[in-house]
Write a protein that holds these residues in place. Structure first.
Motif, mmCIF file in Angstrom:
data_model
loop_
_atom_site.group_PDB
_atom_site.id
_atom_site.type_symbol
_atom_site.label_atom_id
_atom_site.label_comp_id
_atom_site.label_asym_id
_atom_site.label_seq_id
_atom_site.Cartn_x
_atom_site.Cartn_y
_atom_site.Cartn_z
ATOM 1 N N PRO A 28 0.820 -1.206 0.000
ATOM 2 C CA PRO A 28 0.000 0.000 0.000
ATOM 3 C C PRO A 28 0.856 1.258 0.000
ATOM 4 O O PRO A 28 1.967 1.266 0.519
ATOM 5 C CB PRO A 28 -0.796 -0.114 1.293
ATOM 6 C CG PRO A 28 0.096 -0.868 2.220
ATOM 7 C CD PRO A 28 0.868 -1.826 1.336
ATOM 8 N N SER A 29 0.347 2.284 -0.581
ATOM 9 C CA SER A 29 0.961 3.612 -0.572
ATOM 10 C C SER A 29 -0.096 4.597 -0.091
ATOM 11 O O SER A 29 -1.269 4.441 -0.395
ATOM 12 C CB SER A 29 1.408 4.015 -1.974
ATOM 13 O OG SER A 29 2.486 3.240 -2.400
ATOM 14 N N LEU A 30 0.340 5.588 0.637
ATOM 15 C CA LEU A 30 -0.577 6.631 1.098
ATOM 16 C C LEU A 30 0.095 7.972 0.854
ATOM 17 O O LEU A 30 1.141 8.272 1.426
ATOM 18 C CB LEU A 30 -0.913 6.464 2.581
ATOM 19 C CG LEU A 30 -1.873 7.481 3.181
ATOM 20 C CD1 LEU A 30 -3.219 7.467 2.450
ATOM 21 C CD2 LEU A 30 -2.072 7.211 4.662
ATOM 22 N N ILE A 31 -0.492 8.733 -0.044
ATOM 23 C CA ILE A 31 0.033 10.045 -0.412
ATOM 24 C C ILE A 31 -1.035 11.074 -0.083
ATOM 25 O O ILE A 31 -2.202 10.890 -0.404
ATOM 26 C CB ILE A 31 0.401 10.079 -1.908
ATOM 27 C CG1 ILE A 31 1.518 9.071 -2.160
ATOM 28 C CG2 ILE A 31 0.797 11.473 -2.338
ATOM 29 C CD1 ILE A 31 1.874 8.881 -3.594
ATOM 30 N N VAL A 32 -0.630 12.162 0.579
ATOM 31 C CA VAL A 32 -1.571 13.204 0.965
ATOM 32 C C VAL A 32 -1.476 14.343 -0.045
ATOM 33 O O VAL A 32 -0.386 14.858 -0.312
ATOM 34 C CB VAL A 32 -1.284 13.726 2.393
ATOM 35 C CG1 VAL A 32 -2.226 14.851 2.756
ATOM 36 C CG2 VAL A 32 -1.380 12.589 3.404
ATOM 37 N N LEU A 33 -2.628 14.696 -0.608
ATOM 38 C CA LEU A 33 -2.741 15.834 -1.516
ATOM 39 C C LEU A 33 -3.706 16.832 -0.893
ATOM 40 O O LEU A 33 -4.643 16.448 -0.198
ATOM 41 C CB LEU A 33 -3.268 15.383 -2.882
ATOM 42 C CG LEU A 33 -2.461 14.314 -3.614
ATOM 43 C CD1 LEU A 33 -3.178 13.883 -4.885
ATOM 44 C CD2 LEU A 33 -1.067 14.796 -3.924
ATOM 45 N N GLU A 34 -3.487 18.102 -1.150
ATOM 46 C CA GLU A 34 -4.380 19.143 -0.665
ATOM 47 C C GLU A 34 -5.683 19.025 -1.449
ATOM 48 O O GLU A 34 -5.683 18.979 -2.673
ATOM 49 C CB GLU A 34 -3.721 20.513 -0.869
ATOM 50 C CG GLU A 34 -4.239 21.586 0.055
ATOM 51 C CD GLU A 34 -5.513 22.233 -0.450
ATOM 52 O OE1 GLU A 34 -5.695 22.389 -1.666
ATOM 53 O OE2 GLU A 34 -6.354 22.561 0.395
ATOM 54 N N ALA A 35 -6.807 18.962 -0.766
ATOM 55 C CA ALA A 35 -8.089 18.641 -1.395
ATOM 56 C C ALA A 35 -8.553 19.665 -2.424
ATOM 57 O O ALA A 35 -9.071 19.293 -3.477
ATOM 58 C CB ALA A 35 -9.163 18.461 -0.324
ATOM 59 N N LYS A 36 -8.381 20.930 -2.158
ATOM 60 C CA LYS A 36 -8.912 21.955 -3.064
ATOM 61 C C LYS A 36 -8.089 22.112 -4.331
ATOM 62 O O LYS A 36 -8.626 22.316 -5.413
ATOM 63 C CB LYS A 36 -9.008 23.298 -2.346
ATOM 64 C CG LYS A 36 -10.040 23.300 -1.239
ATOM 65 C CD LYS A 36 -10.087 24.623 -0.520
ATOM 66 C CE LYS A 36 -11.091 24.540 0.630
ATOM 67 N NZ LYS A 36 -11.041 25.704 1.493
ATOM 68 N N THR A 37 -6.773 22.011 -4.203
ATOM 69 C CA THR A 37 -5.898 22.275 -5.352
ATOM 70 C C THR A 37 -5.303 21.016 -5.967
ATOM 71 O O THR A 37 -4.848 21.041 -7.099
ATOM 72 C CB THR A 37 -4.735 23.193 -4.932
ATOM 73 O OG1 THR A 37 -3.945 22.514 -3.949
ATOM 74 C CG2 THR A 37 -5.240 24.510 -4.405
ATOM 75 N N GLY A 38 -5.260 19.927 -5.187
ATOM 76 C CA GLY A 38 -4.606 18.713 -5.663
ATOM 77 C C GLY A 38 -3.100 18.776 -5.521
ATOM 78 O O GLY A 38 -2.388 17.910 -6.020
ATOM 79 N N HIS A 39 -2.606 19.795 -4.808
ATOM 80 C CA HIS A 39 -1.166 19.936 -4.618
ATOM 81 C C HIS A 39 -0.647 18.904 -3.628
ATOM 82 O O HIS A 39 -1.357 18.433 -2.746
ATOM 83 C CB HIS A 39 -0.818 21.341 -4.147
ATOM 84 C CG HIS A 39 -0.963 22.367 -5.223
ATOM 85 N ND1 HIS A 39 -0.721 23.691 -4.996
ATOM 86 C CD2 HIS A 39 -1.300 22.278 -6.533
ATOM 87 C CE1 HIS A 39 -0.907 24.375 -6.112
ATOM 88 N NE2 HIS A 39 -1.277 23.528 -7.052
ATOM 89 N N PHE A 40 0.621 18.591 -3.768
ATOM 90 C CA PHE A 40 1.301 17.554 -2.997
ATOM 91 C C PHE A 40 1.612 18.040 -1.582
ATOM 92 O O PHE A 40 2.108 19.148 -1.392
ATOM 93 C CB PHE A 40 2.594 17.185 -3.732
ATOM 94 C CG PHE A 40 3.460 16.212 -3.011
ATOM 95 C CD1 PHE A 40 3.231 14.861 -3.113
ATOM 96 C CD2 PHE A 40 4.515 16.655 -2.245
ATOM 97 C CE1 PHE A 40 4.049 13.949 -2.451
ATOM 98 C CE2 PHE A 40 5.332 15.758 -1.580
ATOM 99 C CZ PHE A 40 5.096 14.409 -1.685
ATOM 100 N N VAL A 41 1.344 17.173 -0.579
ATOM 101 C CA VAL A 41 1.694 17.459 0.805
ATOM 102 C C VAL A 41 2.805 16.509 1.260
ATOM 103 O O VAL A 41 3.866 16.936 1.690
ATOM 104 C CB VAL A 41 0.468 17.359 1.746
ATOM 105 C CG1 VAL A 41 0.887 17.550 3.201
ATOM 106 C CG2 VAL A 41 -0.587 18.366 1.343
ATOM 107 N N THR A 42 2.578 15.198 1.173
ATOM 108 C CA THR A 42 3.586 14.212 1.570
ATOM 109 C C THR A 42 3.328 12.872 0.898
ATOM 110 O O THR A 42 2.183 12.508 0.629
ATOM 111 C CB THR A 42 3.647 14.020 3.099
ATOM 112 O OG1 THR A 42 4.700 13.099 3.416
ATOM 113 C CG2 THR A 42 2.349 13.483 3.660
#
Length: 128
Positions: A28-42
């Motif tokens: 499994p992979s878990l990547i966090v993106l900012e919900a409104k913009t789709g920008h990368f967090v971690t």
């Protein structure tokens, strides 16, 4: 709570494109993106979640992600190895799955035994 998802059928190209773009090399992979913009967090979210010790720590982790500066995916420093060379991906896969090492050792042992048998058979033919 509803989550965004890919369609079950006819989504192989989409999945491959996402995997390549985010350098996902395993499940499994878990990547966090900012919900409104789709920008990368971690892209280290899986390890961060595994390190959570209670609901209070979980809330702190979510707040940490919310407070983090989100950057466009193109500018993100991804830690995955999906774009790496074949050899680096093979080594990474082997190291992530210790049973592969056991299998490789077993196959190497069998290969050496066969070589030894061939050497012994070849030596007896020369004596005739």
């Amino acid at each position: 709570m509803a989550f965004k998802s890919l369609p079950v059928h006819d989504s192989a190209d989409i999945k491959q494109n996402i995997s390549n773009k985010l350098k996902i090399s395993g499940i499994p992979s878990l990547i966090v993106l900012e919900a409104k913009t789709g920008h990368f967090v971690t892209d280290n979210a899986r390890m961060e979640v595994l390190a959570v010790n209670g609901s209070e720590s979980g809330e702190e982790l979510i707040q940490k992600w919310k407070d983090a500066e989100a950057v466009p995916i193109e500018e993100a420093k991804l830690s995955g190895s999906g774009q790496g060379g074949l050899l680096s991906r093979m080594i990474s896969s082997i190291l992530k799955n210790p049973m592969y090492i056991v299998g490789i050792m077993f196959m190497a042992k069998r290969f050496l035994e066969k070589l030894q048998q061939l050497g012994e058979d070849g030596g007896s033919q020369n004596e005739l």
